[in-house]
Write an enzyme that holds these catalytic residues in place. Structure first.
Site, PDB file in Angstrom:
ATOM      1  CD  GLU A   1      -3.205   0.383   0.227  1.00  0.00           C
ATOM      2  OE1 GLU A   1      -2.700   1.208  -0.562  1.00  0.00           O
ATOM      3  OE2 GLU A   1      -4.420   0.254   0.379  1.00  0.00           O
ATOM      4  CG  ASP A   2      -0.797   4.553  -1.959  1.00  0.00           C
ATOM      5  OD1 ASP A   2      -1.431   3.496  -1.975  1.00  0.00           O
ATOM      6  OD2 ASP A   2      -1.338   5.663  -2.120  1.00  0.00           O
TER       7      ASP A   2
ATOM      8  CG  ASP B   1      -6.609   8.817   4.824  1.00  0.00           C
ATOM      9  OD1 ASP B   1      -6.817   9.194   5.995  1.00  0.00           O
ATOM     10  OD2 ASP B   1      -6.734   9.582   3.853  1.00  0.00           O
TER      11      ASP B   1
ATOM     12  CG  PHE C   1      -5.246  15.915   0.498  1.00  0.00           C
ATOM     13  CD1 PHE C   1      -6.253  14.961   0.574  1.00  0.00           C
ATOM     14  CD2 PHE C   1      -4.671  16.161  -0.742  1.00  0.00           C
ATOM     15  CE1 PHE C   1      -6.695  14.286  -0.559  1.00  0.00           C
ATOM     16  CE2 PHE C   1      -5.096  15.491  -1.883  1.00  0.00           C
ATOM     17  CZ  PHE C   1      -6.108  14.555  -1.785  1.00  0.00           C
TER      18      PHE C   1
ATOM     19  NE  ARG D   1      -3.229   8.256  -9.761  1.00  0.00           N
ATOM     20  CZ  ARG D   1      -3.932   7.816  -8.713  1.00  0.00           C
ATOM     21  NH1 ARG D   1      -3.300   7.398  -7.642  1.00  0.00           N
ATOM     22  NH2 ARG D   1      -5.249   7.791  -8.736  1.00  0.00           N
TER      23      ARG D   1
HETATM   24  C1  PRP Z   1      -6.028   5.332  -1.493  1.00  0.00           C
HETATM   25  C2  PRP Z   1      -4.739   4.592  -1.122  1.00  0.00           C
HETATM   26  C3  PRP Z   1      -5.240   3.422  -0.334  1.00  0.00           C
HETATM   27  C4  PRP Z   1      -6.505   3.947   0.311  1.00  0.00           C
HETATM   28  C5  PRP Z   1      -6.242   4.302   1.721  1.00  0.00           C
HETATM   29  O1  PRP Z   1      -6.549   4.765  -2.636  1.00  0.00           O
HETATM   30  O2  PRP Z   1      -4.028   4.205  -2.244  1.00  0.00           O
HETATM   31  O3  PRP Z   1      -5.511   2.314  -1.145  1.00  0.00           O
HETATM   32  O4  PRP Z   1      -6.911   5.119  -0.405  1.00  0.00           O
HETATM   33  O5  PRP Z   1      -7.368   4.918   2.295  1.00  0.00           O
HETATM   34  P1  PRP Z   1      -8.128   4.309   3.543  1.00  0.00           P
HETATM   35  O6  PRP Z   1      -7.098   3.861   4.532  1.00  0.00           O
HETATM   36  O7  PRP Z   1      -8.924   5.482   4.048  1.00  0.00           O
HETATM   37  O8  PRP Z   1      -9.000   3.181   3.079  1.00  0.00           O
HETATM   38  P2  PRP Z   1      -7.734   5.466  -3.477  1.00  0.00           P
HETATM   39  O9  PRP Z   1      -9.065   4.819  -3.117  1.00  0.00           O
HETATM   40  O10 PRP Z   1      -7.662   6.962  -3.320  1.00  0.00           O
HETATM   41  O11 PRP Z   1      -7.405   5.048  -4.959  1.00  0.00           O
HETATM   42  P3  PRP Z   1      -6.060   5.332  -5.790  1.00  0.00           P
HETATM   43  O12 PRP Z   1      -4.947   4.571  -5.108  1.00  0.00           O
HETATM   44  O13 PRP Z   1      -6.387   4.794  -7.134  1.00  0.00           O
HETATM   45  O14 PRP Z   1      -5.815   6.814  -5.797  1.00  0.00           O
END
Ligand code: PRP
Length: 174
Positions: A96-97, A100, A149, A162
Site C-alpha cells: 500500500e502507498d 488513511d 492531504f 502521482r
Molecule cells: C487510497 C490509497 C489506499 C486507500 C487508503 O486509494 O491508495 O488504497 O486510499 O485509504 P483508507 O485507509 O482510508 O482506506 P484510493 O481509493 O484513493 O485510490 P487510488 O490509489 O487509485 O488513488
C-alpha cells in the site's frame, strides 16, 4: 492556485524503500513471496520495492474503491479489479502507498484471508494516525505522517501529482 510543500524528499523515500526491502528480504529469506499491489496509488512504491527484492518475488494487482459517489467514503470497500492468480498456500505481502482511515486495508485483509494464503502481511509507505484507531496496522511501515492531504509518489488529487518523486502536502488556494 494550489501549492506543494515537500513533506518527504525523494532521497528520504529511496533510503526508506531500501531499508524496508532489507527487512523484508531478511524476514522471508528465499521463500517465494507474492506482492499484492493496491492500485493505483502503490504503483511507484511497488516498482521501487520489487527491484530490491530477490528473484523469488512475484507481483499481482488489486484495485479497490470506497468512494461510491466520489465525494464521501461509503464505508464499503468494493473490488474494482481482483487478483489474477490464486493465493492459496502463498506467502502474500500487500503493498500500500498509504493507510488513511484504514478501511481499505481492513477489508483487503479480511477478503484475502478467506482465500487461505500461507501468510498475509502488509507493507505501507505512509501511515496516518487514524488507521491505528480502526485497529488496522501494517507489519512494515515507512513513515508515520500527520493527518494532512498528501500527494506524490503515486498519490493523487483528481489523478494529478502521482508522478512526483517526493511526497508533498497539497495546499489549496482559498
Ligand atoms: C487510497 C490509497 C489506499 C486507500 C487508503 O486509494 O491508495 O488504497 O486510499 O485509504 P483508507 O485507509 O482510508 O482506506 P484510493 O481509493 O484513493 O485510490 P487510488 O490509489 O487509485 O488513488
Amino acid at each position: 492556485m494550489a501549492s506543494l510543500e515537500v513533506l518527504i524528499t525523494e532521497q528520504q523515500i529511496q533510503d526508506k524503500v531500501s531499508e524496508l526491502a532489507r527487512r523484508i528480504s531478511q524476514d522471508y529469506g528465499d521463500t517465494p513471496l507474492l506482492l499484492v499491489s493496491v492500485l493505483k496509488g502503490s504503483f511507484m512504491f511497488l516498482a521501487d520495492l520489487v527491484r530490491q527484492l530477490g528473484p523469488n518475488t512475484e507481483i499481482d494487482f488489486v484495485q479497490t474503491s470506497s468512494y461510491g459517489d466520489g465525494t464521501s467514503s461509503t464505508g464499503i470497500v468494493q473490488i474494482r479489479k481482483d487478483l489474477d492468480i490464486s493465493i492459496e498456500g502463498r506467502d502474500v505481502l500487500i503493498v500500500e502507498d498509504i493507510l488513511d482511515t484504514g478501511l481499505t486495508l481492513a477489508h483487503l485483509r479480511e477478503l484475502l484471508g478467506t482465500r487461505r494464503p500461507r501468510s498475509l502481511k502488509v507493507v505501507t509507505l505512509l501511515c496516518k494516525p487514524e488507521a491505528a484507531r480502526h485497529g488496522t496496522q501494517a507489519e512494515y511501515v515507512g513513515f508515520e505522517i500527520p493527518d494532512r492531504f498528501v500527494v506524490g509518489y503515486g498519490l493523487d488529487h483528481a489523478e494529478r501529482y502521482r508522478n512526483l518523486p517526493y511526497v508533498a502536502v497539497l495546499h489549496e488556494a482559498v
